[in-house]
Motif scaffolding. Structure first.
Motif, PDB file in Angstrom:
ATOM      1  N   LEU A  12       0.835  -1.204   0.000  1.00 50.44           N
ATOM      2  CA  LEU A  12       0.000   0.000   0.000  1.00 50.44           C
ATOM      3  C   LEU A  12       0.866   1.248   0.000  1.00 50.44           C
ATOM      4  O   LEU A  12       1.956   1.278   0.601  1.00 50.44           O
ATOM      5  CB  LEU A  12      -0.930   0.026   1.215  1.00 50.44           C
ATOM      6  CG  LEU A  12      -1.914  -1.134   1.353  1.00 50.44           C
ATOM      7  CD1 LEU A  12      -2.714  -0.985   2.630  1.00 50.44           C
ATOM      8  CD2 LEU A  12      -2.837  -1.218   0.150  1.00 50.44           C
ATOM      9  N   SER A  13       0.350   2.292  -0.657  1.00 52.13           N
ATOM     10  CA  SER A  13       1.032   3.581  -0.656  1.00 52.13           C
ATOM     11  C   SER A  13       0.679   4.344   0.621  1.00 52.13           C
ATOM     12  O   SER A  13      -0.042   3.851   1.498  1.00 52.13           O
ATOM     13  CB  SER A  13       0.625   4.376  -1.902  1.00 52.13           C
ATOM     14  OG  SER A  13      -0.772   4.654  -1.851  1.00 52.13           O
ATOM     15  N   ALA A  14       1.169   5.585   0.696  1.00 49.38           N
ATOM     16  CA  ALA A  14       0.893   6.410   1.881  1.00 49.38           C
ATOM     17  C   ALA A  14      -0.578   6.771   1.988  1.00 49.38           C
ATOM     18  O   ALA A  14      -1.081   7.071   3.076  1.00 49.38           O
ATOM     19  CB  ALA A  14       1.747   7.671   1.846  1.00 49.38           C
ATOM     20  N   SER A  19      -0.159  -0.378  -4.401  1.00 49.50           N
ATOM     21  CA  SER A  19       1.005   0.111  -5.158  1.00 49.50           C
ATOM     22  C   SER A  19       2.126  -0.914  -5.075  1.00 49.50           C
ATOM     23  O   SER A  19       2.381  -1.476  -3.998  1.00 49.50           O
ATOM     24  CB  SER A  19       1.462   1.467  -4.604  1.00 49.50           C
ATOM     25  OG  SER A  19       2.640   1.907  -5.242  1.00 49.50           O
ATOM     26  N   ARG A  20       2.785  -1.135  -6.202  1.00 51.41           N
ATOM     27  CA  ARG A  20       3.897  -2.099  -6.203  1.00 51.41           C
ATOM     28  C   ARG A  20       5.090  -1.595  -5.410  1.00 51.41           C
ATOM     29  O   ARG A  20       5.908  -2.390  -4.945  1.00 51.41           O
ATOM     30  CB  ARG A  20       4.327  -2.390  -7.643  1.00 51.41           C
ATOM     31  CG  ARG A  20       3.256  -3.121  -8.469  1.00 51.41           C
ATOM     32  CD  ARG A  20       3.769  -3.404  -9.852  1.00 51.41           C
ATOM     33  NE  ARG A  20       2.762  -4.124 -10.649  1.00 51.41           N
ATOM     34  CZ  ARG A  20       2.948  -4.505 -11.913  1.00 51.41           C
ATOM     35  NH1 ARG A  20       4.098  -4.197 -12.536  1.00 51.41           N
ATOM     36  NH2 ARG A  20       1.985  -5.141 -12.554  1.00 51.41           N
ATOM     37  N   ARG A  21       5.210  -0.288  -5.264  1.00 49.04           N
ATOM     38  CA  ARG A  21       6.349   0.289  -4.542  1.00 49.04           C
ATOM     39  C   ARG A  21       6.001   0.599  -3.080  1.00 49.04           C
ATOM     40  O   ARG A  21       6.819   1.173  -2.374  1.00 49.04           O
ATOM     41  CB  ARG A  21       6.804   1.563  -5.226  1.00 49.04           C
ATOM     42  CG  ARG A  21       7.288   1.340  -6.660  1.00 49.04           C
ATOM     43  CD  ARG A  21       7.762   2.649  -7.270  1.00 49.04           C
ATOM     44  NE  ARG A  21       8.216   2.451  -8.647  1.00 49.04           N
ATOM     45  CZ  ARG A  21       8.692   3.425  -9.429  1.00 49.04           C
ATOM     46  NH1 ARG A  21       8.761   4.667  -8.952  1.00 49.04           N
ATOM     47  NH2 ARG A  21       9.075   3.162 -10.659  1.00 49.04           N
ATOM     48  N   GLY A  22       4.815   0.235  -2.665  1.00 51.05           N
ATOM     49  CA  GLY A  22       4.421   0.526  -1.297  1.00 51.05           C
ATOM     50  C   GLY A  22       4.970  -0.472  -0.304  1.00 51.05           C
ATOM     51  O   GLY A  22       5.729  -1.402  -0.647  1.00 51.05           O
ATOM     52  N   GLU A  23       4.582  -0.270   0.936  1.00 53.27           N
ATOM     53  CA  GLU A  23       5.030  -1.146   2.009  1.00 53.27           C
ATOM     54  C   GLU A  23       4.023  -2.271   2.219  1.00 53.27           C
ATOM     55  O   GLU A  23       2.817  -2.121   1.977  1.00 53.27           O
ATOM     56  CB  GLU A  23       5.179  -0.337   3.306  1.00 53.27           C
ATOM     57  CG  GLU A  23       6.244   0.749   3.234  1.00 53.27           C
ATOM     58  CD  GLU A  23       6.408   1.467   4.551  1.00 53.27           C
ATOM     59  OE1 GLU A  23       5.666   1.100   5.512  1.00 53.27           O
ATOM     60  OE2 GLU A  23       7.239   2.372   4.644  1.00 53.27           O
ATOM     61  N   GLY A  33      -9.468  -8.357  -2.727  1.00 55.36           N
ATOM     62  CA  GLY A  33     -10.318  -8.561  -3.897  1.00 55.36           C
ATOM     63  C   GLY A  33     -10.524  -7.289  -4.685  1.00 55.36           C
ATOM     64  O   GLY A  33     -10.518  -7.291  -5.920  1.00 55.36           O
ATOM     65  N   ARG A  34     -10.758  -6.125  -3.996  1.00 53.34           N
ATOM     66  CA  ARG A  34     -10.943  -4.869  -4.716  1.00 53.34           C
ATOM     67  C   ARG A  34      -9.665  -4.428  -5.413  1.00 53.34           C
ATOM     68  O   ARG A  34      -9.703  -3.846  -6.498  1.00 53.34           O
ATOM     69  CB  ARG A  34     -11.412  -3.787  -3.756  1.00 53.34           C
ATOM     70  CG  ARG A  34     -12.873  -3.919  -3.350  1.00 53.34           C
ATOM     71  CD  ARG A  34     -13.370  -2.637  -2.710  1.00 53.34           C
ATOM     72  NE  ARG A  34     -12.667  -2.376  -1.461  1.00 53.34           N
ATOM     73  CZ  ARG A  34     -13.107  -2.770  -0.258  1.00 53.34           C
ATOM     74  NH1 ARG A  34     -14.242  -3.464  -0.176  1.00 53.34           N
ATOM     75  NH2 ARG A  34     -12.427  -2.498   0.826  1.00 53.34           N
ATOM     76  N   ALA A  35      -8.502  -4.692  -4.804  1.00 57.64           N
ATOM     77  CA  ALA A  35      -7.236  -4.254  -5.391  1.00 57.64           C
ATOM     78  C   ALA A  35      -6.815  -5.124  -6.576  1.00 57.64           C
ATOM     79  O   ALA A  35      -6.293  -4.624  -7.572  1.00 57.64           O
ATOM     80  CB  ALA A  35      -6.143  -4.257  -4.320  1.00 57.64           C
ATOM     81  N   THR A  36      -7.072  -6.406  -6.512  1.00 58.32           N
ATOM     82  CA  THR A  36      -6.643  -7.327  -7.567  1.00 58.32           C
ATOM     83  C   THR A  36      -7.743  -7.654  -8.550  1.00 58.32           C
ATOM     84  O   THR A  36      -7.489  -8.301  -9.579  1.00 58.32           O
ATOM     85  CB  THR A  36      -6.122  -8.632  -6.941  1.00 58.32           C
ATOM     86  OG1 THR A  36      -7.183  -9.235  -6.181  1.00 58.32           O
ATOM     87  CG2 THR A  36      -4.937  -8.352  -6.030  1.00 58.32           C
ATOM     88  N   GLY A  37      -8.978  -7.257  -8.256  1.00 53.66           N
ATOM     89  CA  GLY A  37     -10.086  -7.572  -9.140  1.00 53.66           C
ATOM     90  C   GLY A  37     -10.603  -8.971  -8.990  1.00 53.66           C
ATOM     91  O   GLY A  37     -11.424  -9.421  -9.792  1.00 53.66           O
TER      92      GLY A  37
END
Length: 311
Positions: A12-14, A19-23, A33-37
Protein backbone atom coordinates in the motif's frame (compact mmCIF):
# COMPACT_ATOMS: atom_id res chain seq x y z
CA UNK A 1 -10.26 -6.98 12.80
CA UNK A 2 -8.55 -9.88 14.49
CA UNK A 3 -5.33 -11.43 13.21
CA UNK A 4 -7.19 -14.25 11.46
CA UNK A 5 -9.29 -11.93 9.30
CA UNK A 6 -6.49 -9.56 8.29
CA UNK A 7 -3.83 -12.17 7.54
CA UNK A 8 -3.50 -11.16 3.87
CA UNK A 9 -0.65 -8.87 2.84
CA UNK A 10 -0.70 -6.14 0.23
CA UNK A 11 1.66 -3.34 -0.78
CA UNK A 12 0.00 0.00 0.00
CA UNK A 13 1.03 3.58 -0.66
CA UNK A 14 0.89 6.41 1.88
CA UNK A 15 -2.73 7.03 0.87
CA UNK A 16 -3.71 3.37 1.47
CA UNK A 17 -3.88 2.61 -2.27
CA UNK A 18 -2.52 -0.58 -3.80
CA UNK A 19 1.01 0.11 -5.16
CA UNK A 20 3.90 -2.10 -6.20
CA UNK A 21 6.35 0.29 -4.54
CA UNK A 22 4.42 0.53 -1.30
CA UNK A 23 5.03 -1.15 2.01
CA UNK A 24 3.69 -4.53 2.99
CA UNK A 25 0.57 -4.14 5.17
CA UNK A 26 -1.98 -6.48 6.67
CA UNK A 27 -5.32 -6.29 4.91
CA UNK A 28 -8.58 -8.25 4.80
CA UNK A 29 -9.88 -10.40 1.95
CA UNK A 30 -12.28 -7.69 0.71
CA UNK A 31 -9.47 -5.18 0.24
CA UNK A 32 -7.37 -7.75 -1.61
CA UNK A 33 -10.32 -8.56 -3.90
CA UNK A 34 -10.94 -4.87 -4.72
CA UNK A 35 -7.24 -4.25 -5.39
CA UNK A 36 -6.64 -7.33 -7.57
CA UNK A 37 -10.09 -7.57 -9.14
CA UNK A 38 -10.60 -11.06 -7.73
CA UNK A 39 -13.28 -11.17 -5.10
CA UNK A 40 -16.35 -12.85 -6.49
CA UNK A 41 -19.65 -11.25 -7.42
CA UNK A 42 -20.86 -8.05 -5.76
CA UNK A 43 -24.35 -6.57 -5.53
CA UNK A 44 -25.17 -2.93 -4.92
CA UNK A 45 -28.10 -2.53 -2.49
CA UNK A 46 -28.01 1.28 -2.51
CA UNK A 47 -31.14 1.59 -4.65
CA UNK A 48 -33.14 -0.78 -2.43
CA UNK A 49 -32.02 0.99 0.72
CA UNK A 50 -32.85 4.39 -0.80
CA UNK A 51 -36.32 3.15 -1.73
CA UNK A 52 -37.00 1.90 1.81
CA UNK A 53 -35.68 5.10 3.33
CA UNK A 54 -37.79 7.22 0.96
CA UNK A 55 -40.94 5.41 2.07
CA UNK A 56 -40.07 5.97 5.76
CA UNK A 57 -39.23 9.64 5.26
CA UNK A 58 -42.38 10.22 3.21
CA UNK A 59 -44.54 8.66 5.93
CA UNK A 60 -42.85 10.81 8.59
CA UNK A 61 -43.34 13.98 6.52
CA UNK A 62 -47.01 13.20 5.91
CA UNK A 63 -47.59 12.57 9.61
CA UNK A 64 -45.83 15.82 10.48
CA UNK A 65 -48.04 17.70 8.01
CA UNK A 66 -51.18 16.14 9.52
CA UNK A 67 -50.13 17.12 13.03
CA UNK A 68 -49.37 20.66 11.89
CA UNK A 69 -52.85 20.91 10.34
CA UNK A 70 -54.30 19.90 13.71
CA UNK A 71 -52.13 22.53 15.38
CA UNK A 72 -53.56 25.27 13.15
CA UNK A 73 -57.11 24.07 13.91
CA UNK A 74 -56.33 24.09 17.65
CA UNK A 75 -55.08 27.67 17.37
CA UNK A 76 -58.41 28.65 15.78
CA UNK A 77 -60.32 26.82 18.56
CA UNK A 78 -58.40 28.65 21.29
CA UNK A 79 -58.77 31.96 19.47
CA UNK A 80 -62.57 31.58 19.34
CA UNK A 81 -62.62 30.46 22.98
CA UNK A 82 -60.68 33.56 24.02
CA UNK A 83 -63.26 35.80 22.36
CA UNK A 84 -66.21 34.32 24.28
CA UNK A 85 -67.07 36.07 27.58
CA UNK A 86 -65.80 34.28 30.68
CA UNK A 87 -68.38 34.00 33.52
CA UNK A 88 -66.94 33.81 37.02
CA UNK A 89 -69.20 31.06 38.36
CA UNK A 90 -69.04 28.60 35.46
CA UNK A 91 -65.29 28.06 35.23
CA UNK A 92 -65.58 24.26 35.22
CA UNK A 93 -68.20 24.32 32.47
CA UNK A 94 -66.08 26.75 30.48
CA UNK A 95 -63.04 24.47 30.73
CA UNK A 96 -65.17 21.49 29.72
CA UNK A 97 -66.41 23.41 26.68
CA UNK A 98 -62.82 24.09 25.64
CA UNK A 99 -61.93 20.40 26.00
CA UNK A 100 -64.96 19.41 23.92
CA UNK A 101 -63.88 21.85 21.22
CA UNK A 102 -60.33 20.45 21.31
CA UNK A 103 -61.67 16.92 20.82
CA UNK A 104 -63.29 17.99 17.56
CA UNK A 105 -59.76 18.37 16.18
CA UNK A 106 -58.45 14.97 17.34
CA UNK A 107 -60.16 12.12 19.19
CA UNK A 108 -58.77 11.64 22.70
CA UNK A 109 -57.75 8.22 23.92
CA UNK A 110 -60.08 6.78 26.55
CA UNK A 111 -58.70 6.90 30.11
CA UNK A 112 -59.63 3.25 30.66
CA UNK A 113 -57.35 2.22 27.78
CA UNK A 114 -54.30 3.92 29.33
CA UNK A 115 -53.48 2.60 32.83
CA UNK A 116 -49.93 3.97 32.61
CA UNK A 117 -47.94 6.63 30.77
CA UNK A 118 -47.05 5.94 27.15
CA UNK A 119 -43.39 6.90 27.59
CA UNK A 120 -42.25 6.41 31.19
CA UNK A 121 -44.89 3.71 31.95
CA UNK A 122 -45.77 5.23 35.33
CA UNK A 123 -49.10 4.02 36.66
CA UNK A 124 -51.74 6.73 36.79
CA UNK A 125 -53.51 7.53 40.04
CA UNK A 126 -55.82 10.14 41.47
CA UNK A 127 -53.15 11.81 43.58
CA UNK A 128 -49.74 10.58 42.43
CA UNK A 129 -49.68 10.77 38.62
CA UNK A 130 -52.41 12.57 36.69
CA UNK A 131 -53.50 11.81 33.15
CA UNK A 132 -52.93 14.38 30.41
CA UNK A 133 -54.06 14.17 26.80
CA UNK A 134 -51.81 15.37 24.01
CA UNK A 135 -53.84 17.91 22.05
CA UNK A 136 -52.21 16.89 18.77
CA UNK A 137 -52.33 13.08 18.80
CA UNK A 138 -54.87 12.44 21.60
CA UNK A 139 -52.75 9.92 23.48
CA UNK A 140 -52.60 9.81 27.29
CA UNK A 141 -49.31 10.81 28.91
CA UNK A 142 -48.19 12.03 32.32
CA UNK A 143 -47.09 15.57 33.17
CA UNK A 144 -43.38 14.85 33.65
CA UNK A 145 -41.11 17.11 31.56
CA UNK A 146 -39.59 14.17 29.68
CA UNK A 147 -43.04 12.93 28.63
CA UNK A 148 -45.08 16.08 27.86
CA UNK A 149 -44.93 19.85 28.12
CA UNK A 150 -47.13 22.94 28.07
CA UNK A 151 -46.21 24.82 24.89
CA UNK A 152 -47.34 28.24 23.70
CA UNK A 153 -49.04 28.30 20.29
CA UNK A 154 -49.53 31.54 18.31
CA UNK A 155 -53.19 32.44 17.86
CA UNK A 156 -54.64 33.40 14.46
CA UNK A 157 -55.06 37.07 13.63
CA UNK A 158 -58.51 38.64 13.58
CA UNK A 159 -58.42 39.05 9.80
CA UNK A 160 -57.54 35.34 9.36
CA UNK A 161 -54.34 36.33 7.56
CA UNK A 162 -51.58 34.48 9.38
CA UNK A 163 -50.82 34.11 13.07
CA UNK A 164 -49.94 36.54 15.83
CA UNK A 165 -46.47 36.71 17.36
CA UNK A 166 -47.70 38.14 20.68
CA UNK A 167 -51.05 36.42 21.40
CA UNK A 168 -50.48 32.79 22.36
CA UNK A 169 -52.36 29.90 23.96
CA UNK A 170 -50.89 27.07 26.05
CA UNK A 171 -51.57 23.50 24.95
CA UNK A 172 -50.35 20.13 26.20
CA UNK A 173 -48.20 18.18 23.73
CA UNK A 174 -46.37 14.88 24.13
CA UNK A 175 -42.66 14.65 23.42
CA UNK A 176 -43.23 13.16 19.94
CA UNK A 177 -45.50 16.04 18.86
CA UNK A 178 -43.48 18.76 20.58
CA UNK A 179 -41.14 19.28 17.61
CA UNK A 180 -44.14 20.10 15.38
CA UNK A 181 -45.22 22.90 17.73
CA UNK A 182 -41.69 24.29 17.94
CA UNK A 183 -41.26 24.15 14.15
CA UNK A 184 -44.60 25.88 13.56
CA UNK A 185 -43.82 28.59 16.11
CA UNK A 186 -40.31 29.23 14.75
CA UNK A 187 -41.60 29.54 11.18
CA UNK A 188 -44.15 32.16 12.27
CA UNK A 189 -41.48 34.12 14.11
CA UNK A 190 -39.12 34.02 11.12
CA UNK A 191 -41.85 35.09 8.69
CA UNK A 192 -43.00 38.02 10.82
CA UNK A 193 -41.11 41.31 10.56
CA UNK A 194 -38.98 41.94 13.61
CA UNK A 195 -40.41 44.72 15.75
CA UNK A 196 -38.17 46.96 17.89
CA UNK A 197 -37.22 45.55 21.27
CA UNK A 198 -39.36 48.12 23.07
CA UNK A 199 -42.48 46.98 21.18
CA UNK A 200 -41.68 43.31 21.78
CA UNK A 201 -41.27 43.83 25.52
CA UNK A 202 -44.41 45.95 25.77
CA UNK A 203 -46.39 43.33 23.79
CA UNK A 204 -45.16 40.70 26.25
CA UNK A 205 -46.35 42.83 29.18
CA UNK A 206 -49.79 43.30 27.61
CA UNK A 207 -50.08 39.56 26.90
CA UNK A 208 -49.27 38.66 30.50
CA UNK A 209 -51.75 41.28 31.72
CA UNK A 210 -54.55 39.71 29.67
CA UNK A 211 -53.64 36.29 31.06
CA UNK A 212 -53.68 37.62 34.63
CA UNK A 213 -57.05 39.33 34.13
CA UNK A 214 -58.46 36.06 32.82
CA UNK A 215 -56.99 33.79 35.52
CA UNK A 216 -57.10 36.00 38.62
CA UNK A 217 -60.93 35.94 39.03
CA UNK A 218 -60.80 32.14 39.01
CA UNK A 219 -58.13 32.20 41.71
CA UNK A 220 -60.14 34.64 43.83
CA UNK A 221 -63.23 32.42 43.60
CA UNK A 222 -61.21 29.37 44.66
CA UNK A 223 -59.54 31.24 47.52
CA UNK A 224 -62.86 32.42 48.93
CA UNK A 225 -64.25 28.91 48.61
CA UNK A 226 -61.22 27.46 50.43
CA UNK A 227 -61.75 29.75 53.41
CA UNK A 228 -65.23 28.30 53.81
CA UNK A 229 -64.15 24.65 53.42
CA UNK A 230 -63.48 22.60 56.52
CA UNK A 231 -61.00 19.74 56.54
CA UNK A 232 -57.32 18.93 56.56
CA UNK A 233 -57.06 18.60 52.75
CA UNK A 234 -59.50 20.85 50.85
CA UNK A 235 -60.09 19.45 47.35
CA UNK A 236 -59.67 22.85 45.66
CA UNK A 237 -56.27 23.57 47.23
CA UNK A 238 -54.06 21.82 44.57
CA UNK A 239 -55.82 23.63 41.74
CA UNK A 240 -55.56 26.97 43.50
CA UNK A 241 -51.85 26.36 44.14
CA UNK A 242 -51.26 25.64 40.44
CA UNK A 243 -53.07 28.82 39.41
CA UNK A 244 -51.08 30.86 41.93
CA UNK A 245 -47.87 29.44 40.46
CA UNK A 246 -48.97 30.51 36.96
CA UNK A 247 -49.84 34.00 38.21
CA UNK A 248 -46.53 34.34 40.01
CA UNK A 249 -44.66 33.40 36.83
CA UNK A 250 -46.67 35.96 34.81
CA UNK A 251 -45.96 38.70 37.38
CA UNK A 252 -42.25 37.85 37.31
CA UNK A 253 -42.11 38.07 33.51
CA UNK A 254 -43.87 41.44 33.57
CA UNK A 255 -41.44 42.78 36.16
CA UNK A 256 -38.37 41.57 34.24
CA UNK A 257 -39.71 43.00 30.95
CA UNK A 258 -40.34 46.43 32.50
CA UNK A 259 -36.82 46.47 33.95
CA UNK A 260 -35.39 45.65 30.53
CA UNK A 261 -37.40 48.53 29.04
CA UNK A 262 -35.91 50.97 31.56
CA UNK A 263 -32.43 49.69 30.68
CA UNK A 264 -32.91 50.28 26.93
CA UNK A 265 -30.87 53.10 25.38
CA UNK A 266 -32.85 56.32 24.98
CA UNK A 267 -32.46 58.44 21.87
CA UNK A 268 -34.13 61.44 23.53
CA UNK A 269 -35.56 62.59 26.83
CA UNK A 270 -39.05 61.73 25.56
CA UNK A 271 -38.05 58.09 25.06
CA UNK A 272 -36.52 58.03 28.53
CA UNK A 273 -39.74 59.37 30.07
CA UNK A 274 -41.73 56.75 28.13
CA UNK A 275 -39.55 53.92 29.50
CA UNK A 276 -39.95 55.22 33.04
CA UNK A 277 -43.73 55.56 32.63
CA UNK A 278 -44.03 51.93 31.48
CA UNK A 279 -42.00 50.82 34.48
CA UNK A 280 -44.24 52.80 36.88
CA UNK A 281 -47.37 51.41 35.23
CA UNK A 282 -46.14 47.82 35.67
CA UNK A 283 -45.11 48.45 39.29
CA UNK A 284 -48.56 49.84 40.13
CA UNK A 285 -50.22 46.91 38.33
CA UNK A 286 -48.19 44.40 40.33
CA UNK A 287 -48.96 46.10 43.65
CA UNK A 288 -52.67 46.03 42.85
CA UNK A 289 -52.96 42.47 41.53
CA UNK A 290 -50.39 40.53 43.57
CA UNK A 291 -52.13 41.09 46.88
CA UNK A 292 -54.84 38.40 46.32
CA UNK A 293 -52.11 35.75 46.10
CA UNK A 294 -51.71 35.98 49.88
CA UNK A 295 -55.35 34.93 50.41
CA UNK A 296 -54.63 31.24 49.84
CA UNK A 297 -54.81 29.39 53.16
CA UNK A 298 -51.92 27.24 54.28
CA UNK A 299 -52.79 23.54 54.78
CA UNK A 300 -52.36 22.31 58.38
CA UNK A 301 -49.03 20.63 59.01
CA UNK A 302 -49.12 16.96 59.81
CA UNK A 303 -47.68 15.90 63.15
CA UNK A 304 -44.21 14.47 62.88
CA UNK A 305 -43.46 10.82 63.65
CA UNK A 306 -41.44 11.80 66.74
CA UNK A 307 -44.37 13.67 68.24
CA UNK A 308 -46.76 10.80 67.48
CA UNK A 309 -44.39 8.32 69.15
CA UNK A 310 -44.07 10.52 72.24
CA UNK A 311 -47.84 10.57 72.63
Amino acid sequence: MCLQHCARRLRLSATAQASRRGEQCRVCDDCVGRATGVGGQTRDHTRSFAHLRRKTVTAAVMEGNRVEKRLEKLAVVHGNWRQTPAPLVQTAARSRALQDAEQTVVVWQDDADAPNCLFCERVFGRLSTRRHHCRLCGRVVCGRPQCSAQLSVPLPLSDAQGFSTSECADIRACRECEHVVVRHRDRIVRAAPQAPELMQLYALIRTRMSQVEETLPVFNTLAMRLHSQVGSAPPDLPRAARIRKQLTAAFSEMDQASKRIVALPSASTGHKRLHAAIRRMVAQYLQLHMFPLTMLPTPPRRPSSAMSMSH
